[in-house]
Design a protein around this motif. Structure first.
Motif, PDB file in Angstrom:
ATOM      1  N   GLU A 270      73.689  26.330  39.774  1.00 17.38           N
ATOM      2  CA  GLU A 270      73.096  27.537  40.480  1.00 17.38           C
ATOM      3  C   GLU A 270      74.329  28.346  41.006  1.00 17.38           C
ATOM      4  OE1 GLU A 270      70.355  26.785  43.591  1.00 17.38           O
ATOM      5  OE2 GLU A 270      69.020  25.850  42.394  1.00 17.38           O
ATOM      6  N   LEU A 271      74.673  29.577  40.504  1.00 13.31           N
ATOM      7  CA  LEU A 271      75.669  30.399  40.967  1.00 13.31           C
ATOM      8  C   LEU A 271      75.246  31.900  41.616  1.00 13.31           C
ATOM      9  CD1 LEU A 271      77.363  29.983  37.568  1.00 13.31           C
ATOM     10  CD2 LEU A 271      78.636  29.487  39.603  1.00 13.31           C
ATOM     11  N   ARG A 272      76.141  32.133  42.430  1.00 14.88           N
ATOM     12  CA  ARG A 272      75.758  33.606  43.102  1.00 14.88           C
ATOM     13  C   ARG A 272      77.381  34.301  42.962  1.00 14.88           C
ATOM     14  NH1 ARG A 272      73.601  33.616  48.856  1.00 14.88           N
ATOM     15  NH2 ARG A 272      71.820  33.108  47.491  1.00 14.88           N
ATOM     16  N   LEU A 273      77.199  35.218  41.997  1.00 12.98           N
ATOM     17  CA  LEU A 273      78.546  35.920  41.632  1.00 12.98           C
ATOM     18  C   LEU A 273      78.593  37.278  42.264  1.00 12.98           C
ATOM     19  CD1 LEU A 273      78.680  34.874  37.857  1.00 12.98           C
ATOM     20  CD2 LEU A 273      79.356  33.525  39.893  1.00 12.98           C
ATOM     21  N   GLU A 274      79.925  37.674  42.550  1.00  8.83           N
ATOM     22  CA  GLU A 274      79.918  39.092  43.297  1.00  8.83           C
ATOM     23  C   GLU A 274      80.732  39.826  41.824  1.00  8.83           C
ATOM     24  OE1 GLU A 274      82.556  39.372  46.439  1.00  8.83           O
ATOM     25  OE2 GLU A 274      81.181  38.175  47.645  1.00  8.83           O
ATOM     26  N   VAL A 275      79.987  40.879  41.449  1.00  8.05           N
ATOM     27  CA  VAL A 275      80.478  41.650  40.523  1.00  8.05           C
ATOM     28  C   VAL A 275      80.579  43.288  41.205  1.00  8.05           C
ATOM     29  CG1 VAL A 275      79.467  40.385  38.617  1.00  8.05           C
ATOM     30  CG2 VAL A 275      78.278  42.218  39.707  1.00  8.05           C
ATOM     31  N   ASP A 276      81.159  44.056  40.169  1.00  7.02           N
ATOM     32  CA  ASP A 276      81.032  45.599  40.512  1.00  7.02           C
ATOM     33  C   ASP A 276      79.570  45.992  40.677  1.00  7.02           C
ATOM     34  OD1 ASP A 276      81.460  48.318  40.529  1.00  7.02           O
ATOM     35  OD2 ASP A 276      82.822  48.454  38.853  1.00  7.02           O
ATOM     36  N   PRO A 277      79.677  46.738  41.897  1.00 12.59           N
ATOM     37  CA  PRO A 277      78.401  47.295  42.426  1.00 12.59           C
ATOM     38  C   PRO A 277      77.872  48.252  41.325  1.00 12.59           C
ATOM     39  CG  PRO A 277      79.887  48.027  43.959  1.00 12.59           C
ATOM     40  CD  PRO A 277      80.524  47.213  43.057  1.00 12.59           C
ATOM     41  N   GLU A 278      78.687  49.026  40.569  1.00  9.60           N
ATOM     42  CA  GLU A 278      78.023  50.237  39.690  1.00  9.60           C
ATOM     43  C   GLU A 278      78.048  49.494  38.303  1.00  9.60           C
ATOM     44  OE1 GLU A 278      77.747  53.187  40.711  1.00  9.60           O
ATOM     45  OE2 GLU A 278      78.722  52.440  43.105  1.00  9.60           O
ATOM     46  N   MET A 279      78.052  48.111  38.082  1.00  9.25           N
ATOM     47  CA  MET A 279      77.819  47.410  36.803  1.00  9.25           C
ATOM     48  C   MET A 279      76.261  47.693  36.350  1.00  9.25           C
ATOM     49  SD  MET A 279      78.266  43.406  35.796  1.00  9.25           S
ATOM     50  CE  MET A 279      79.927  43.625  36.066  1.00  9.25           C
ATOM     51  N   LYS A 280      76.147  48.019  35.114  1.00  6.28           N
ATOM     52  CA  LYS A 280      74.675  48.208  34.602  1.00  6.28           C
ATOM     53  C   LYS A 280      73.914  46.947  34.452  1.00  6.28           C
ATOM     54  CE  LYS A 280      75.632  52.789  32.438  1.00  6.28           C
ATOM     55  NZ  LYS A 280      75.687  53.326  31.098  1.00  6.28           N
ATOM     56  N   ILE A 281      72.806  46.921  34.408  1.00  9.76           N
ATOM     57  CA  ILE A 281      71.981  45.792  34.220  1.00  9.76           C
ATOM     58  C   ILE A 281      72.352  45.100  32.886  1.00  9.76           C
ATOM     59  CG2 ILE A 281      69.627  44.845  34.045  1.00  9.76           C
ATOM     60  CD1 ILE A 281      68.465  46.839  36.033  1.00  9.76           C
ATOM     61  N   LYS A 282      72.275  45.837  32.014  1.00  8.51           N
ATOM     62  CA  LYS A 282      72.612  45.323  30.668  1.00  8.51           C
ATOM     63  C   LYS A 282      73.662  44.773  30.530  1.00  8.51           C
ATOM     64  CE  LYS A 282      73.033  46.499  25.696  1.00  8.51           C
ATOM     65  NZ  LYS A 282      74.119  45.572  25.503  1.00  8.51           N
ATOM     66  N   VAL A 283      75.072  45.258  31.002  1.00  2.03           N
ATOM     67  CA  VAL A 283      76.108  44.476  31.130  1.00  2.03           C
ATOM     68  C   VAL A 283      76.065  42.914  31.856  1.00  2.03           C
ATOM     69  CG1 VAL A 283      78.565  44.659  31.766  1.00  2.03           C
ATOM     70  CG2 VAL A 283      77.296  46.436  31.126  1.00  2.03           C
ATOM     71  N   ALA A 284      75.463  43.302  32.982  1.00  2.00           N
ATOM     72  CA  ALA A 284      75.361  42.120  34.063  1.00  2.00           C
ATOM     73  C   ALA A 284      74.432  40.828  33.098  1.00  2.00           C
ATOM     74  CB  ALA A 284      74.510  42.432  35.306  1.00  2.00           C
TER      75      ALA A 284
END
Length: 323
Positions: A270-284
């Motif tokens: 189980e992972l909880r990752l921090e990413v760019d808040p502007e990232m699109k759902i498809k990229v995520a």
């Protein structure tokens, strides 16, 4: 019933082989004990019956733990093997106690007999050879992930001891029990020889006590390992390995949380990752698929990878798992 037989085919092969071999050995030792009355043979007989019963439980438990999740048990049955082993060690504990008590009885009232000497020697020698074959099979399962050159010939022995902590629960139990089985048979052989050729006729009684104590050590080790497995123990080393690997992804800024939980032979990540808040759902979604595929490819027995995303707070969080 068809599903039950299908599951049995996926059970631990080393545990099944150990069950068959130890049942044969136990019956041979029983016949020898009934003929000779030798207390060291009694200890070995009890040990072999304990091994056979334990390893039968292990085989069935390891097979049933492969059952697919159901509506009633959506988390699957991975921990079943741990629960079965917790029950199985009780049998070995009782047999260890009886073995120790029988040894004390023989020490307090030692007997010496010239009869059946070679029968005892032959039975214990054959038992040591048969049980050694089970031990070798367990060693091969423990080291199967290592390069062939590291386990060639006698190298497999030290490598199996180095890697036993990472073995599957069923294989680890077979390995530990058959270490005692082989060692116990050799110890009983020495005790019989000492009792035959010296005045130390209570040697077999002391051998019986030592064998019983070794069984108790196995019980303790197996109990602790499987109690942790039944609760869902974290694999700290794998957490560190996965964390370092995930952070190499250029679009993963930080790891808020990472858990690797062992359930029987299975691993849940189980992972909880921090990413760019502007990232699109498809990229995520592409990142999720990439990380999940890499984890399952590089680490065996990972059944599922759950990944959540959160916005990057620009505060470093991941420093490795807490010990």
């Amino acid at each position: 019933m068809t599903e039950f037989y299908r599951l049995l085919k996926s059970g631990s092969k080393s545990a099944l082989w150990a069950t068959v071999v130890n049942t044969i050995v136990a019956l041979i030792k029983t016949a020898a004990y009934l003929i000779t009355g030798n207390v060291a043979m009694f200890a070995e007989m009890m040990h072999s019956f304990g091994d056979a019963a334990n390893q039968l439980f292990v085989y069935i438990g390891s097979a049933l733990s492969k059952k697919a999740p159901t509506e009633k048990f959506p988390g699957g049955f991975g921990r079943l093997v741990n629960l079965v082993l917790l029950g199985a060690v009780l049998i070995v504990g009782v047999l260890a106690y009886e073995t120790i008590i029988e040894g004390f009885h023989h020490i307090s009232a030692p007997t010496h007999s010239e009869n059946w000497f070679w029968l005892n020697i032959g039975v214990l020698g054959a038992a040591a050879v048969l049980e050694a074959s089970v031990l070798v099979k367990a060693m091969k399962e423990i080291t199967e992930h290592l390069p062939a050159e590291k386990v060639k010939g006698w190298k497999i022995i030290p490598e199996s001891y180095k890697n036993v902590k990472n073995a599957k629960p069923a294989t680890k139990l077979v390995f530990l029990e058959d270490n005692v089985a082989v060692g116990g048979a050799l110890l009983a052989l020495v005790a019989i020889l000492v009792a035959r050729y010296t005045s130390f006729h209570s040697a077999t009684g002391y051998a019986s006590i030592i064998i019983g104590c070794l069984l108790i050590l196995v019980v303790g080790r197996v109990f602790l390992d499987n109690a942790a497995g039944a609760l869902g123990v974290a694999d700290v080393k794998l957490q560190a390995k996965i964390g370092a690997h995930v952070l190499q992804h250029p679009q993963v800024k930080d790891i808020q949380d990472l858990d690797v939980i062992k359930e029987g032979e299975d691993l849940h990540v189980e992972l909880r990752l921090e990413v760019d808040p502007e990232m699109k759902i498809k990229v995520a979604d592409d990142i999720r698929d990439h990380i999940e595929a890499n984890i399952k490819k590089s680490i065996a027995n990972v059944t599922d990878v759950i990944i959540e995303f959160d916005e990057d707070d620009r505060i470093p969080t991941w420093a490795g798992p807490a010990e």
